[in-house]
Design an enzyme around this catalytic site. Structure first.
Site, PDB file in Angstrom:
ATOM      1  N   SER A 105       9.486   1.029  -1.444  1.00  0.00           N
ATOM      2  CA  SER A 105       8.397   2.123  -1.504  1.00  0.00           C
ATOM      3  C   SER A 105       7.843   1.792  -2.872  1.00  0.00           C
ATOM      4  O   SER A 105       8.713   1.504  -3.853  1.00  0.00           O
ATOM      5  CB  SER A 105       8.601   3.387  -1.413  1.00  0.00           C
ATOM      6  OG  SER A 105       9.525   3.668  -0.209  1.00  0.00           O
ATOM      7  N   CYS A 106       6.593   2.365  -3.516  1.00  0.00           N
ATOM      8  CA  CYS A 106       6.011   2.315  -4.592  1.00  0.00           C
ATOM      9  C   CYS A 106       7.051   2.881  -5.799  1.00  0.00           C
ATOM     10  O   CYS A 106       7.608   3.838  -5.228  1.00  0.00           O
ATOM     11  CB  CYS A 106       4.748   3.289  -4.649  1.00  0.00           C
ATOM     12  SG  CYS A 106       4.301   3.353  -6.515  1.00  0.00           S
ATOM     13  N   PRO A 107       7.120   2.045  -6.515  1.00  0.00           N
ATOM     14  CA  PRO A 107       6.506   0.970  -7.055  1.00  0.00           C
ATOM     15  C   PRO A 107       7.259  -0.365  -6.899  1.00  0.00           C
ATOM     16  O   PRO A 107       7.132  -1.486  -7.305  1.00  0.00           O
ATOM     17  CB  PRO A 107       6.707   1.234  -8.653  1.00  0.00           C
ATOM     18  CG  PRO A 107       7.965   1.578  -8.800  1.00  0.00           C
ATOM     19  CD  PRO A 107       8.220   2.819  -7.699  1.00  0.00           C
TER      20      PRO A 107
END
Lengths: 136, 86
Positions: B23-25
Site C-alpha cells: 500500500s502507499c507509499p
C-alpha cells in the site's frame, strides 16, 4: 533547488509516526528534500532500544489491537521501515533536539537513523525556505 | 502524451517492478528505488493492486522529470508504464 519539506516530530506515538513516515518517504521519492526535527517523545521513539518495542497509540486506544491486527494482515511495513527506505533512496535528514537528547541521556549513537543533534534555532534557519511544514 | 492500451501492451519494459500487495507509499518507493536500473529512454513497468497508484505515479513522473506513458487495468491489478527521461 529542490523543494523542501520540514517536519517537527514531537510525538512518539506509532500512529502519528506512521503518518509522518509515509509523508516523509513519499516526499523524498518525489525528489523533495526532507528535514525532520525530533523533539521530546520523538527523540524517545527513535531510541535504539525503544523503536521496535514502542506500541503507544495517541488516539482511539481501544481500537489499537484491531488496528495492529489489520496492519499485520495487510503485511504493512512498520513506520521505521518506511522511513528507512525513504532515507536510503531519497534526501531525508533527521536531527534530534539536543535538549531532548540530554533529557533521555542519549547521544546520536543511541538513536536510529539520526544524522545529528541540533538546537532549535539552527533547525529553524535550515528549513526557512520549506514549502511545506508539519508538526506531529 | 499517454499511449493507447495496444501500444502499451506492445512495449518491452526494461524493468518490471511488482509492488502488488503493498500500500502507499510502497509502489512509489519501489518505483523510486528501481528507476535507476532502467537505462535513460527505457521503460519501467510498475504493478500495483491499488487504483490510486496510477495517479500517484503520474504525479511522481511529472515531478521528477520522467514520462508517464499510461496504464492497463488487469484483473485485480494495474500495469503502469513510465519512461526514464534523465
Amino acid at each position: 533547488m529542490a523543494d523542501k519539506m520540514a517536519i517537527v516530530v514531537f510525538s512518539g506515538s506509532v500512529d502519528r509516526l506512521l503518518g509522518m513516515s509515509i509523508l516523509a518517504s513519499s516526499a523524498a521519492a518525489m525528489d523533495w528534500e526532507v528535514d525532520i526535527f525530533l523533539q521530546l517523545w520523538g527523540v524517545y521513539a527513535f531510541k535504539k532500544d525503544v523503536m521496535k518495542e514502542n506500541m503507544n497509540f495517541s488516539e482511539f486506544e481501544e481500537l489499537k489491537d484491531a488496528v495492529v491486527k489489520r496492519i499485520q494482515e495487510l503485511n504493512f511495513p512498520m513506520w521505521y521501515d518506511i522511513l528507512k527506505q525513504g532515507k536510503e533512496t531519497g534526501n531525508i535528514h533527521i536531527y534530534a533536539c539536543s535538549t531532548a537528547a540530554k533529557a533521555w541521556n542519549v547521544t546520536k549513537d543511541d538513536l536510529e537513523m539520526v544524522d545529528d543533534l541540533m538546537e532549535a534555532g539552527e533547525f529553524i534557519e535550515k528549513v526557512r525556505d520549506a514549502k511545506l511544514s508539519f508538526f506531529i | 502524451m499517454s499511449m493507447s492500451p495496444d501500444e502499451l501492451k506492445n512495449l518491452k519494459p526494461d524493468k518490471v517492478v511488482d509492488a502488488r500487495g503493498t500500500s502507499c507509499p510502497g509502489p512509489l518507493l519501489e518505483a523510486k528505488r528501481n528507476i535507476g536500473q532502467v537505462p535513460v529512454g527505457g521503460v519501467m513497468e510498475v504493478l500495483s493492486s491499488d487504483a490510486t497508484t496510477v495517479r500517484n505515479l503520474q504525479a511522481w513522473a511529472k515531478k521528477v522529470g520522467h514520462e508517464y506513458l499510461g496504464h492497463i487495468e488487469e484483473a485485480g491489478y494495474y500495469r503502469i508504464f513510465v519512461r526514464r527521461k534523465k
